[in-house]
Design an enzyme around this catalytic site. Sequence first.
Site, PDB file in Angstrom:
ATOM      1  N   ASP A  25       0.833  -1.212   0.000  1.00 35.19           N
ATOM      2  CA  ASP A  25       0.000   0.000   0.000  1.00 35.19           C
ATOM      3  C   ASP A  25       0.867   1.263   0.000  1.00 35.19           C
ATOM      4  O   ASP A  25       1.999   1.257   0.483  1.00 35.19           O
ATOM      5  CB  ASP A  25      -0.914  -0.026   1.236  1.00 35.19           C
ATOM      6  CG  ASP A  25      -2.061   0.961   1.116  1.00 35.19           C
ATOM      7  OD1 ASP A  25      -2.419   1.351  -0.022  1.00 35.19           O
ATOM      8  OD2 ASP A  25      -2.613   1.352   2.161  1.00 35.19           O
ATOM      9  N   GLY A  26       0.292   2.341  -0.545  1.00 31.29           N
ATOM     10  CA  GLY A  26       0.952   3.649  -0.497  1.00 31.29           C
ATOM     11  C   GLY A  26       1.497   4.142  -1.822  1.00 31.29           C
ATOM     12  O   GLY A  26       2.184   5.170  -1.864  1.00 31.29           O
ATOM     13  N   ASN A  73     -11.113  -2.608  -5.086  1.00 30.49           N
ATOM     14  CA  ASN A  73     -10.381  -1.595  -5.855  1.00 30.49           C
ATOM     15  C   ASN A  73     -11.086  -1.184  -7.158  1.00 30.49           C
ATOM     16  O   ASN A  73     -10.722  -0.178  -7.767  1.00 30.49           O
ATOM     17  CB  ASN A  73      -8.936  -2.037  -6.143  1.00 30.49           C
ATOM     18  CG  ASN A  73      -8.027  -1.983  -4.932  1.00 30.49           C
ATOM     19  OD1 ASN A  73      -7.115  -2.788  -4.770  1.00 30.49           O
ATOM     20  ND2 ASN A  73      -8.256  -1.022  -4.032  1.00 30.49           N
ATOM     21  N   ARG A  76     -12.360   2.465  -7.737  1.00 36.76           N
ATOM     22  CA  ARG A  76     -11.485   3.595  -8.107  1.00 36.76           C
ATOM     23  C   ARG A  76     -11.863   4.157  -9.474  1.00 36.76           C
ATOM     24  O   ARG A  76     -12.526   3.484 -10.257  1.00 36.76           O
ATOM     25  CB  ARG A  76     -10.030   3.129  -8.097  1.00 36.76           C
ATOM     26  CG  ARG A  76      -9.618   2.714  -6.702  1.00 36.76           C
ATOM     27  CD  ARG A  76      -8.154   2.432  -6.622  1.00 36.76           C
ATOM     28  NE  ARG A  76      -7.817   2.080  -5.248  1.00 36.76           N
ATOM     29  CZ  ARG A  76      -6.612   2.168  -4.727  1.00 36.76           C
ATOM     30  NH1 ARG A  76      -5.602   2.580  -5.473  1.00 36.76           N
ATOM     31  NH2 ARG A  76      -6.407   1.844  -3.475  1.00 36.76           N
TER      32      ARG A  76
HETATM   33  C1  IPE Z   1      -5.381  -2.719  -0.039  1.00 38.00           C
HETATM   34  O1  IPE Z   1      -5.070  -1.376  -0.211  1.00 38.00           O
HETATM   35  C2  IPE Z   1      -5.388  -3.408  -1.366  1.00 38.00           C
HETATM   36  C3  IPE Z   1      -4.106  -3.501  -2.047  1.00 38.00           C
HETATM   37  C4  IPE Z   1      -2.955  -3.137  -1.575  1.00 38.00           C
HETATM   38  C5  IPE Z   1      -4.165  -4.108  -3.358  1.00 38.00           C
HETATM   39  P1  IPE Z   1      -6.216  -0.270  -0.334  1.00 38.00           P
HETATM   40  O2  IPE Z   1      -5.530   1.026  -0.510  1.00 38.00           O
HETATM   41  O3  IPE Z   1      -7.205  -0.660  -1.361  1.00 38.00           O
HETATM   42  O4  IPE Z   1      -6.906  -0.383   1.102  1.00 38.00           O
HETATM   43  P2  IPE Z   1      -7.831   0.634   1.874  1.00 38.00           P
HETATM   44  O5  IPE Z   1      -8.856   1.152   0.907  1.00 38.00           O
HETATM   45  O6  IPE Z   1      -6.964   1.755   2.365  1.00 38.00           O
HETATM   46  O7  IPE Z   1      -8.399  -0.156   3.006  1.00 38.00           O
HETATM   47  C1  IPE Z   2      -1.718   0.251  -3.313  1.00 39.60           C
HETATM   48  O1  IPE Z   2      -1.471   1.627  -3.331  1.00 39.60           O
HETATM   49  C2  IPE Z   2      -1.984  -0.298  -4.680  1.00 39.60           C
HETATM   50  C3  IPE Z   2      -3.387  -0.691  -4.924  1.00 39.60           C
HETATM   51  C4  IPE Z   2      -4.341  -0.689  -4.028  1.00 39.60           C
HETATM   52  C5  IPE Z   2      -3.719  -1.112  -6.269  1.00 39.60           C
HETATM   53  P1  IPE Z   2      -2.654   2.673  -3.284  1.00 39.60           P
HETATM   54  O2  IPE Z   2      -3.067   3.002  -4.665  1.00 39.60           O
HETATM   55  O3  IPE Z   2      -3.750   2.217  -2.403  1.00 39.60           O
HETATM   56  O4  IPE Z   2      -1.915   3.916  -2.646  1.00 39.60           O
HETATM   57  P2  IPE Z   2      -2.506   4.909  -1.568  1.00 39.60           P
HETATM   58  O5  IPE Z   2      -2.937   4.082  -0.403  1.00 39.60           O
HETATM   59  O6  IPE Z   2      -3.659   5.614  -2.214  1.00 39.60           O
HETATM   60  O7  IPE Z   2      -1.374   5.816  -1.247  1.00 39.60           O
HETATM   61 MG    MG Z   3      -4.132   2.421  -0.416  1.00 32.86          MG
END
Ligand code: IPE
Ligand code: IPE
Ligand code: MG
Length: 245
Positions: A25-26, A73, A76
């Site tokens: 994540d991030g 996801n 999004r």
């Molecule tokens: C969890 O991250 C899913 C992945 C890393 C693929 P998210 O960014 O989707 O999780 P939430 O929405 O913060 O719980």
């Molecule tokens: C994790 O990074 C990747 C996926 C969930 C596909 P994020 O896209 O959730 O990144 P943040 O949490 O918005 O920074």
């Molecule tokens: Mg995230």
Amino acid sequence: MAPVTEKTGAGEKITIPRHVAIIMDGNGRWAKRRGLPRTAGHAVGSENFRKIATYCKNIGMDYLTVYAFSTENWKRPADEVSAIMKLLKKYLDEAVATMERDKIRMKVFGNVKTLPEELRKLVAKTDEISARYEGFQANICLNYGGRDEIITAAKRYAADLLEGRAARELTEEVFSSYLYSAGIPDPELIIRTGGEQRISNFLLWQCAYSELYYTDTFWPDFGPAELDKAIAAYNARDRRFGGVK
Ligand code: IPE
Ligand code: IPE
Ligand code: MG
């Protein structure tokens, strides 16, 4: 296979978990900090997965499971979802070309049926290559949700039971054999990068006794040294499994 034990410079022993799972994540926030579009974060994140998977293989881990795209996801914006799908396709395309050379087996956990056809074909191809040899295995959770995995397993078990193909007694072991992770030990360690401290529908069945490790580091910045730190923290944990020591 027994857990790999390595001697560190200081002479103490570090046990490498057989199976590590990562909520990567991030990516979006990493990009935002640099004034880049979120998709740039996903591109660097996908490169980082490649580096970390190679590192895990080299230190003697057996399984690495990563969360790449969840069943949630899809909420999004369409352009972000399609950019992620494109990156996954690019990654799988390259993996098909190099996994035999690099001796990396790969499995996709998730509902593949609803993915674009090109991706489905690549998943079938990686399965076919992986079946040919043994060794380190990377599991990529793609259109994956822990609840979805459990419901899918329950439906498959029920269907098998009706047709007399399943054991009548439903044990934890039997049920596990219907999950995407069939035959793979539960992760000893689950890491989440990016600062949030939640499970976000990841490996709900398998995390029963996993050690959880959270770090504020965004996924694109999570390198081998950060993984070493997580493994060292895991080594300092007292795993009791409900018993006493
Ligand atoms: C969890 O991250 C899913 C992945 C890393 C693929 P998210 O960014 O989707 O999780 P939430 O929405 O913060 O719980
Ligand atoms: C994790 O990074 C990747 C996926 C969930 C596909 P994020 O896209 O959730 O990144 P943040 O949490 O918005 O920074
Ligand atoms: Mg995230």
